[in-house]
Write an enzyme that holds these catalytic residues in place. Structure first.
Site, PDB file in Angstrom:
ATOM      1  N   ASP A  30       0.852  -1.190   0.000  1.00  0.00           N
ATOM      2  CA  ASP A  30       0.000   0.000   0.000  1.00  0.00           C
ATOM      3  C   ASP A  30       0.891   1.244   0.000  1.00  0.00           C
ATOM      4  OD1 ASP A  30      -3.216   0.545   0.966  1.00  0.00           O
ATOM      5  OD2 ASP A  30      -1.800   2.217   1.131  1.00  0.00           O
ATOM      6  N   GLY A  92     -15.962   2.504   3.753  1.00  0.00           N
ATOM      7  CA  GLY A  92     -14.744   3.309   3.606  1.00  0.00           C
ATOM      8  C   GLY A  92     -13.929   2.977   2.376  1.00  0.00           C
ATOM      9  N   HIS A  99     -10.156  -5.171  -3.416  1.00  0.00           N
ATOM     10  CA  HIS A  99      -8.837  -5.447  -2.841  1.00  0.00           C
ATOM     11  C   HIS A  99      -8.991  -5.867  -1.388  1.00  0.00           C
ATOM     12  CE1 HIS A  99      -9.758  -1.141  -2.459  1.00  0.00           C
ATOM     13  NE2 HIS A  99      -9.120  -1.168  -1.307  1.00  0.00           N
ATOM     14  N   LEU A 100      -8.081  -6.747  -0.966  1.00  0.00           N
ATOM     15  CA  LEU A 100      -7.950  -7.119   0.440  1.00  0.00           C
ATOM     16  C   LEU A 100      -6.761  -6.358   1.004  1.00  0.00           C
ATOM     17  CD1 LEU A 100      -9.823  -9.415  -0.461  1.00  0.00           C
ATOM     18  CD2 LEU A 100      -8.334 -11.028   0.730  1.00  0.00           C
ATOM     19  N   HIS A 101      -6.937  -5.777   2.197  1.00  0.00           N
ATOM     20  CA  HIS A 101      -5.808  -5.184   2.919  1.00  0.00           C
ATOM     21  C   HIS A 101      -5.256  -6.251   3.864  1.00  0.00           C
ATOM     22  CE1 HIS A 101      -6.770  -0.777   2.232  1.00  0.00           C
ATOM     23  NE2 HIS A 101      -7.961  -1.301   1.978  1.00  0.00           N
TER      24      HIS A 101
HETATM   25  P1  AMP Z   1      -9.787   1.444   0.288  1.00  0.00           P
HETATM   26  O1  AMP Z   1     -10.077   2.639   1.148  1.00  0.00           O
HETATM   27  O2  AMP Z   1     -10.107   0.151   0.951  1.00  0.00           O
HETATM   28  O3  AMP Z   1     -10.406   1.573  -1.081  1.00  0.00           O
HETATM   29  O4  AMP Z   1      -8.208   1.429   0.123  1.00  0.00           O
HETATM   30  C1  AMP Z   1      -7.526   1.919  -0.976  1.00  0.00           C
HETATM   31  C2  AMP Z   1      -6.061   1.814  -0.657  1.00  0.00           C
HETATM   32  O5  AMP Z   1      -5.312   1.947  -1.856  1.00  0.00           O
HETATM   33  C3  AMP Z   1      -5.536   2.899   0.296  1.00  0.00           C
HETATM   34  O6  AMP Z   1      -4.992   2.271   1.456  1.00  0.00           O
HETATM   35  C4  AMP Z   1      -4.467   3.633  -0.516  1.00  0.00           C
HETATM   36  O7  AMP Z   1      -3.368   4.024   0.270  1.00  0.00           O
HETATM   37  C5  AMP Z   1      -4.106   2.596  -1.554  1.00  0.00           C
HETATM   38  N1  AMP Z   1      -3.578   3.087  -2.820  1.00  0.00           N
HETATM   39  C6  AMP Z   1      -4.115   4.021  -3.626  1.00  0.00           C
HETATM   40  N2  AMP Z   1      -3.375   4.177  -4.727  1.00  0.00           N
HETATM   41  C7  AMP Z   1      -2.344   3.315  -4.623  1.00  0.00           C
HETATM   42  C8  AMP Z   1      -1.222   2.988  -5.446  1.00  0.00           C
HETATM   43  N3  AMP Z   1      -1.008   3.584  -6.606  1.00  0.00           N
HETATM   44  N4  AMP Z   1      -0.368   2.036  -5.012  1.00  0.00           N
HETATM   45  C9  AMP Z   1      -0.556   1.423  -3.819  1.00  0.00           C
HETATM   46  N5  AMP Z   1      -1.598   1.671  -3.006  1.00  0.00           N
HETATM   47  C10 AMP Z   1      -2.470   2.606  -3.400  1.00  0.00           C
END
Ligand code: AMP
Ligand code: ZN
Length: 113
Positions: A30, A92, A99-101
Protein backbone atom coordinates in the site's frame (compact mmCIF):
# COMPACT_ATOMS: atom_id res chain seq x y z
CA UNK A 1 -11.17 -0.77 -16.96
CA UNK A 2 -9.14 2.04 -18.56
CA UNK A 3 -9.29 4.65 -15.78
CA UNK A 4 -8.87 2.24 -12.85
CA UNK A 5 -5.57 2.67 -10.99
CA UNK A 6 -5.47 -0.96 -9.79
CA UNK A 7 -6.16 -2.27 -13.31
CA UNK A 8 -3.17 -0.19 -14.43
CA UNK A 9 -0.99 -1.69 -11.68
CA UNK A 10 -2.14 -5.24 -12.53
CA UNK A 11 -1.57 -4.59 -16.24
CA UNK A 12 1.92 -3.11 -15.73
CA UNK A 13 0.93 0.38 -16.91
CA UNK A 14 1.91 1.86 -13.52
CA UNK A 15 5.29 0.39 -12.55
CA UNK A 16 4.82 -1.19 -9.12
CA UNK A 17 6.81 -3.88 -7.35
CA UNK A 18 4.59 -6.96 -7.25
CA UNK A 19 5.02 -9.06 -4.12
CA UNK A 20 2.88 -11.89 -5.44
CA UNK A 21 1.65 -12.87 -8.90
CA UNK A 22 -0.60 -15.67 -10.12
CA UNK A 23 -2.85 -16.05 -13.12
CA UNK A 24 -5.72 -14.27 -11.37
CA UNK A 25 -4.20 -12.32 -8.47
CA UNK A 26 -1.45 -9.77 -7.80
CA UNK A 27 -0.29 -8.08 -4.58
CA UNK A 28 1.74 -4.97 -3.82
CA UNK A 29 2.55 -2.66 -0.93
CA UNK A 30 0.00 0.00 0.00
CA UNK A 31 1.18 3.52 -0.90
CA UNK A 32 0.14 4.83 2.53
CA UNK A 33 0.88 1.97 4.94
CA UNK A 34 -1.17 1.79 8.14
CA UNK A 35 0.98 -0.93 9.73
CA UNK A 36 4.54 -2.30 9.33
CA UNK A 37 3.08 -4.78 6.84
CA UNK A 38 0.31 -3.36 4.63
CA UNK A 39 -0.16 -5.28 1.41
CA UNK A 40 -3.03 -5.00 -1.07
CA UNK A 41 -4.20 -8.20 -2.76
CA UNK A 42 -6.30 -7.70 -5.88
CA UNK A 43 -7.85 -9.71 -8.71
CA UNK A 44 -6.22 -9.02 -12.11
CA UNK A 45 -9.65 -8.50 -13.66
CA UNK A 46 -11.73 -5.50 -12.75
CA UNK A 47 -14.34 -6.18 -10.06
CA UNK A 48 -15.53 -2.94 -8.49
CA UNK A 49 -16.46 -4.22 -5.01
CA UNK A 50 -17.43 -7.30 -2.98
CA UNK A 51 -21.03 -6.69 -4.06
CA UNK A 52 -20.09 -7.41 -7.69
CA UNK A 53 -18.89 -10.95 -7.06
CA UNK A 54 -21.06 -13.69 -8.49
CA UNK A 55 -22.16 -16.64 -6.35
CA UNK A 56 -19.97 -19.15 -8.17
CA UNK A 57 -16.90 -16.95 -8.51
CA UNK A 58 -13.86 -18.53 -6.83
CA UNK A 59 -11.87 -15.30 -6.70
CA UNK A 60 -12.43 -14.64 -2.99
CA UNK A 61 -10.82 -17.93 -2.03
CA UNK A 62 -7.89 -17.16 -4.35
CA UNK A 63 -7.43 -13.71 -2.81
CA UNK A 64 -7.53 -15.11 0.71
CA UNK A 65 -5.13 -17.94 -0.10
CA UNK A 66 -2.71 -15.41 -1.59
CA UNK A 67 -3.03 -13.22 1.51
CA UNK A 68 -2.25 -16.15 3.84
CA UNK A 69 0.80 -17.09 1.75
CA UNK A 70 2.08 -13.50 1.81
CA UNK A 71 1.39 -13.23 5.56
CA UNK A 72 3.55 -16.30 6.20
CA UNK A 73 6.29 -14.97 3.89
CA UNK A 74 6.29 -11.67 5.78
CA UNK A 75 6.74 -13.39 9.13
CA UNK A 76 3.16 -13.02 10.39
CA UNK A 77 2.60 -16.77 10.75
CA UNK A 78 3.14 -16.68 14.52
CA UNK A 79 1.79 -13.27 15.57
CA UNK A 80 -1.19 -13.06 13.21
CA UNK A 81 -2.59 -10.32 11.04
CA UNK A 82 -5.79 -8.63 9.93
CA UNK A 83 -7.46 -9.04 6.53
CA UNK A 84 -9.91 -6.27 5.63
CA UNK A 85 -12.08 -5.43 2.65
CA UNK A 86 -13.83 -2.08 2.64
CA UNK A 87 -17.08 -2.08 0.65
CA UNK A 88 -18.64 1.08 -0.80
CA UNK A 89 -19.13 4.32 1.10
CA UNK A 90 -20.07 3.06 4.57
CA UNK A 91 -17.23 0.55 4.44
CA UNK A 92 -14.74 3.31 3.61
CA UNK A 93 -13.86 2.09 0.11
CA UNK A 94 -11.81 4.66 -1.84
CA UNK A 95 -10.55 2.59 -4.80
CA UNK A 96 -13.34 0.82 -6.66
CA UNK A 97 -11.37 -2.24 -7.72
CA UNK A 98 -11.79 -5.07 -5.22
CA UNK A 99 -8.84 -5.45 -2.84
CA UNK A 100 -7.95 -7.12 0.44
CA UNK A 101 -5.81 -5.18 2.92
CA UNK A 102 -3.30 -7.45 4.68
CA UNK A 103 -2.22 -5.62 7.85
CA UNK A 104 0.30 -6.88 10.37
CA UNK A 105 3.39 -6.26 12.41
CA UNK A 106 1.59 -4.44 15.22
CA UNK A 107 -1.36 -5.08 17.55
CA UNK A 108 -4.65 -4.00 15.93
CA UNK A 109 -7.39 -2.23 17.83
CA UNK A 110 -11.08 -3.14 17.93
CA UNK A 111 -13.65 -1.82 17.15
CA UNK A 112 -12.35 -0.26 13.92
CA UNK A 113 -13.04 3.43 13.29
P1 AMP B 1 -9.79 1.44 0.29
O1 AMP B 1 -10.08 2.64 1.15
O2 AMP B 1 -10.11 0.15 0.95
O3 AMP B 1 -10.41 1.57 -1.08
O4 AMP B 1 -8.21 1.43 0.12
C1 AMP B 1 -7.53 1.92 -0.98
C2 AMP B 1 -6.06 1.81 -0.66
O5 AMP B 1 -5.31 1.95 -1.86
C3 AMP B 1 -5.54 2.90 0.30
O6 AMP B 1 -4.99 2.27 1.46
C4 AMP B 1 -4.47 3.63 -0.52
O7 AMP B 1 -3.37 4.02 0.27
C5 AMP B 1 -4.11 2.60 -1.55
N1 AMP B 1 -3.58 3.09 -2.82
C6 AMP B 1 -4.12 4.02 -3.63
N2 AMP B 1 -3.37 4.18 -4.73
C7 AMP B 1 -2.34 3.31 -4.62
C8 AMP B 1 -1.22 2.99 -5.45
N3 AMP B 1 -1.01 3.58 -6.61
N4 AMP B 1 -0.37 2.04 -5.01
C9 AMP B 1 -0.56 1.42 -3.82
N5 AMP B 1 -1.60 1.67 -3.01
C10 AMP B 1 -2.47 2.61 -3.40
ZN1 ZN C 1 -9.82 -2.05 -11.99
Amino acid sequence: MSDCIFCKIAGGDIPTELLYESEDVVAFNDLDPQAPVHVLIIPRRHISSLLEIGETDAILAELQSAAIEIARQRGLGETGFRLVTNCLEDGGQAVFHLHLHLLGGRRMGWPPG
